[in-house]
Design an enzyme around this catalytic site. Structure first.
Site, PDB file in Angstrom:
ATOM      1  CG  HIS A   1      46.035  24.878 -23.391  1.00  0.00           C
ATOM      2  ND1 HIS A   1      45.004  24.131 -22.851  1.00  0.00           N
ATOM      3  CD2 HIS A   1      46.888  23.988 -23.958  1.00  0.00           C
ATOM      4  CE1 HIS A   1      45.228  22.849 -23.091  1.00  0.00           C
ATOM      5  NE2 HIS A   1      46.360  22.727 -23.762  1.00  0.00           N
TER       6      HIS A   1
ATOM      7  N   GLY B   1      43.502  29.850  -8.942  1.00  0.00           N
ATOM      8  CA  GLY B   1      43.610  31.285  -9.201  1.00  0.00           C
ATOM      9  C   GLY B   1      45.015  31.837  -9.233  1.00  0.00           C
ATOM     10  CB  SER B   2      48.407  30.350  -9.466  1.00  0.00           C
ATOM     11  OG  SER B   2      48.394  29.671 -10.697  1.00  0.00           O
ATOM     12  CG  ASN B   3      47.592  31.712 -14.828  1.00  0.00           C
ATOM     13  OD1 ASN B   3      48.572  32.116 -15.418  1.00  0.00           O
ATOM     14  ND2 ASN B   3      47.327  30.420 -14.690  1.00  0.00           N
TER      15      ASN B   3
ATOM     16  CG  MET C   1      38.367  23.761 -14.988  1.00  0.00           C
ATOM     17  SD  MET C   1      39.836  23.530 -16.012  1.00  0.00           S
ATOM     18  CE  MET C   1      39.785  21.748 -16.215  1.00  0.00           C
TER      19      MET C   1
ATOM     20  CG  ASN D   1      41.955  29.457 -22.108  1.00  0.00           C
ATOM     21  OD1 ASN D   1      41.827  29.555 -20.886  1.00  0.00           O
ATOM     22  ND2 ASN D   1      42.251  28.302 -22.694  1.00  0.00           N
TER      23      ASN D   1
HETATM   24  C1  GRF Z   1      46.462  26.831 -15.782  1.00  0.00           C
HETATM   25  O1  GRF Z   1      47.442  25.827 -15.796  1.00  0.00           O
HETATM   26  C2  GRF Z   1      45.957  27.117 -17.156  1.00  0.00           C
HETATM   27  O2  GRF Z   1      46.890  26.867 -18.139  1.00  0.00           O
HETATM   28  C3  GRF Z   1      44.789  26.178 -17.286  1.00  0.00           C
HETATM   29  O3  GRF Z   1      44.229  26.134 -16.007  1.00  0.00           O
HETATM   30  C4  GRF Z   1      45.219  26.396 -15.023  1.00  0.00           C
HETATM   31  C5  GRF Z   1      44.703  27.457 -14.105  1.00  0.00           C
HETATM   32  O4  GRF Z   1      45.505  27.616 -12.979  1.00  0.00           O
HETATM   33  N1  GRF Z   1      43.885  26.664 -18.308  1.00  0.00           N
HETATM   34  P1  GRF Z   1      45.207  28.751 -11.917  1.00  0.00           P
HETATM   35  O5  GRF Z   1      43.782  28.546 -11.414  1.00  0.00           O
HETATM   36  O6  GRF Z   1      45.386  30.081 -12.579  1.00  0.00           O
HETATM   37  O7  GRF Z   1      46.205  28.505 -10.836  1.00  0.00           O
END
Ligand code: GRF
Length: 195
Positions: free
Chosen positions: A113, A14-16, A94, A111
């Site tokens: 990527h 969940g870092s994003n 995923m 999304n």
């Molecule tokens: C990210 O690296 C994104 O590019 C990929 O999944 C990862 C998710 O990371 N689709 P987070 O859960 O947001 O840390």
């Protein structure tokens, strides 16, 4: 202009989503998360949302690992529609998105990527880039379609591959770039610059 309502879907740490929340709290992003959904009961995005009082939902899919069955995805669509979300933001989700969701939110699912698409779609894109020996990789925000990482590109950010990079160091730098790029792209949606 009213805030853009988003729902976030993720399976991982969940870092994003954390970066998006930070940008909102810093006043840089006129976006309101109205739902966080995950197919993993202890996913980071659910914890982040719960701590902030954002509604959450756990998607229970016993049959498949790489997609949702039509009935489970249809139920998710109902929850997303009930939340009032205008844009569905995938952040480490995923599974492939199939027709119930794609048809309910045309050009309204995005999304992020970890490569410069169309190079290196699929899993562990940072590792694919290292193996291929390219000098530059990065991250891409794109609209989601029925393919794997094939939808129209909205924004990209470059990351150089450095001598001595390992999959872990490269992935970490790409994630830093993601945490800048995703809020920037969302800000464009919030300003209604994108359809
Ligand atoms: C990210 O690296 C994104 O590019 C990929 O999944 C990862 C998710 O990371 N689709 P987070 O859960 O947001 O840390």
């Amino acid at each position: 202009m009213p805030h853009l309502k988003i729902a976030v879907l993720g399976s991982g740490k969940g870092s994003n989503f954390r970066a998006i929340l930070s940008a909102i709290m810093a006043g840089h992003l006129r976006v309101t998360p109205v739902l966080a959904a995950s197919d993993v009961a202890d996913a980071g995005i659910l914890n982040l949302a719960e701590n902030l009082g954002i509604p959450t939902t756990v998607i229970n899919e016993p049959k498949f690992r790489t997609r949702l069955s039509e009935e489970v995805e249809s139920k998710l669509v109902e929850e997303l529609q009930a939340s009032g979300a205008e844009l569905i933001v995938l952040a480490g989700y995923m599974r492939l998105v199939k027709s119930p969701l794609l048809e309910a939110f045309p050009r309204r699912i995005i999304n992020i990527h970890p490569s410069l698409l169309p190079s290196f779609p699929g899993l562990e894109a940072w590792r694919q880039a290292l193996t291929a020996g390219v000098k530059m990789t990065g991250c891409t925000v794109h609209f989601v379609d029925s393919g794997m990482d094939t939808g129209e590109i909205i924004g990209q950010s470059e990351v150089s591959i450095l001598p001595g990079d390992t999959p872990e160091t490269l992935h970490a730098r790409i994630q830093e770039a993601e945490h800048e790029l995703y809020p920037e792209v969302l800000a464009r949606f919030a300003r209604r610059e994108l359809p």
